[in-house]
Write a protein that holds these residues in place. Structure first.
Motif, short mmCIF file in Angstrom:
data_model
loop_
_atom_site.label_atom_id
_atom_site.label_comp_id
_atom_site.label_asym_id
_atom_site.label_seq_id
_atom_site.Cartn_x
_atom_site.Cartn_y
_atom_site.Cartn_z
N THR A 147 53.54 24.83 46.61
CA THR A 147 54.28 26.34 46.94
C THR A 147 54.48 26.99 45.40
O THR A 147 54.59 27.94 45.45
N CYS A 148 54.84 26.17 44.36
CA CYS A 148 55.19 26.72 43.18
C CYS A 148 54.02 27.76 42.53
O CYS A 148 54.04 28.82 42.20
N VAL A 149 52.81 27.10 42.70
CA VAL A 149 51.78 28.02 42.13
C VAL A 149 51.33 28.91 43.11
O VAL A 149 51.11 30.21 42.30
N ALA A 150 51.51 28.91 44.09
CA ALA A 150 51.28 30.09 45.19
C ALA A 150 52.34 31.06 44.99
O ALA A 150 51.92 32.39 44.93
N ALA A 151 53.62 30.85 44.82
CA ALA A 151 54.50 31.74 44.66
C ALA A 151 54.45 32.51 43.40
O ALA A 151 54.58 33.82 43.22
N CYS A 152 54.13 31.93 42.20
CA CYS A 152 53.73 32.43 40.75
C CYS A 152 52.63 33.19 40.90
O CYS A 152 52.58 34.51 40.35
N VAL A 153 51.52 33.07 41.54
CA VAL A 153 50.31 33.72 41.70
C VAL A 153 50.66 35.09 42.34
O VAL A 153 50.43 36.25 41.96
N GLN A 154 51.35 34.90 43.43
CA GLN A 154 51.92 36.19 44.26
C GLN A 154 52.65 37.06 43.55
O GLN A 154 52.42 38.29 43.39
N TYR A 155 53.70 36.45 42.85
CA TYR A 155 54.42 37.62 41.96
C TYR A 155 53.68 38.16 40.85
O TYR A 155 53.78 39.11 40.57
N SER A 166 56.91 30.98 57.03
CA SER A 166 56.96 31.89 57.78
C SER A 166 55.80 32.89 57.52
O SER A 166 55.52 33.17 56.49
N ALA A 167 55.13 33.43 58.51
CA ALA A 167 54.11 34.33 58.41
C ALA A 167 54.40 35.51 57.76
O ALA A 167 55.26 36.22 58.13
N GLN A 168 53.65 35.56 56.62
CA GLN A 168 53.71 37.04 55.59
C GLN A 168 52.50 37.18 55.42
O GLN A 168 51.67 36.50 54.69
N SER A 169 51.78 38.61 55.81
CA SER A 169 50.66 38.78 55.86
C SER A 169 50.11 39.19 54.29
O SER A 169 49.17 39.29 53.83
N ASN A 170 51.16 39.22 53.11
CA ASN A 170 50.95 39.73 52.01
C ASN A 170 50.95 38.52 51.07
O ASN A 170 50.89 38.83 49.79
N ALA A 171 51.15 37.32 51.79
CA ALA A 171 50.88 36.04 50.74
C ALA A 171 49.38 35.81 50.39
O ALA A 171 48.66 35.61 51.34
N PRO A 172 49.14 35.76 49.13
CA PRO A 172 47.64 35.73 48.88
C PRO A 172 46.92 34.12 49.10
O PRO A 172 45.87 33.90 49.16
N PHE A 173 47.67 33.01 48.94
CA PHE A 173 47.33 31.74 49.15
C PHE A 173 48.15 30.90 50.18
O PHE A 173 49.45 31.20 50.06
N ALA A 174 47.55 30.33 50.86
CA ALA A 174 48.39 29.31 51.78
C ALA A 174 49.18 28.32 51.05
O ALA A 174 48.59 27.42 50.29
N PRO A 175 50.19 28.19 51.01
CA PRO A 175 51.23 27.19 50.20
C PRO A 175 51.08 25.86 50.89
O PRO A 175 50.65 25.48 51.85
N SER A 176 51.21 24.80 50.02
CA SER A 176 51.38 23.33 50.37
C SER A 176 52.35 23.16 51.40
O SER A 176 53.48 23.60 51.45
#
Length: 198
Positions: A63-71, A37-47
């Motif tokens: 996805t795991c890396v993208a979520a951790c980095v964002q958090y 789902s499009a969210q403008s605050n996500a820093p990286f495109a997940p797999s």
């Protein structure tokens, strides 16, 4: 400068979508498709595949890396000098990673900072091949030696090493360096009486 070190065009990731809830894998060796789902605050495109099936040739950040980095890139986390030093709950970390490996998108806000940091560490620890790859070991060592001398030659040596990585590995490296740069920026202004993670 970090962007110079990873200065290959494919390393630049746009602000992009964040993975939504994914279906569990139907086959042990077949990663499931994922919706986002499009969210403008996500820093990286997940797999588009489950993080447990990291493919270095897949030009996306798991996805795991993208979520951790964002958090962990949020100011309240990046200014926490102990976020990578205090141990999280191994059971919570393992369970959360298993959910990501199954193609799910667990809510990291439910597990807390130290568990998210531990999850990111565990993801890299569990890779069957180091992110920078065994085959490039001598080149990385040579680049490190050149870096001690400084100058254009050192920068070019690092760029050459990054360029030789598969697309997916370059993007994950970029994501990790972005996180470390964010932490360094925030903690550079922090009091010096406590040990920094960088």
């Amino acid at each position: 400068e970090m962007h110079s070190v990873t200065g290959v065009q494919t390393c630049a990731l746009p602000i992009s979508a964040r993975a939504s809830q994914q279906q569990k894998a139907q086959h042990q060796h077949q990663p499931p498709p994922a919706s986002s789902s499009a969210q403008s605050n996500a820093p990286f495109a997940p797999s588009s595949s489950a993080s447990g099936y990291f493919n270095p040739n897949d030009a996306s950040v798991p996805t795991c890396v993208a979520a951790c980095v964002q958090y962990l890139s949020r100011e309240e986390e990046a200014t926490n000098l102990l976020v990578f030093q205090e141990q999280g709950d191994p059971n919570v970390i393992q369970e959360t990673k298993a959910q990501f490996d199954a193609g799910m998108s667990p809510d990291l806000y439910q597990i807390g900072s130290h568990n998210v940091a531990g999850l990111l560490w565990l993801w890299f620890h569990d890779l069957p091949e180091p992110l920078l790859e065994h085959r490039l070991r001598d080149r990385w060592l040579a680049a490190g030696a050149a870096a001690n001398e400084g100058g254009h030659r050192a920068l070019q040596a690092l760029k050459d090493c990054v360029t030789m990585l598969p697309a997916g590995s370059r993007l994950v490296l970029h994501a990790l360096l972005e996180l470390l740069a964010t932490i360094h920026t925030y903690q550079g202004a922090a009091p010096r009486d406590r040990k920094s993670v960088v």
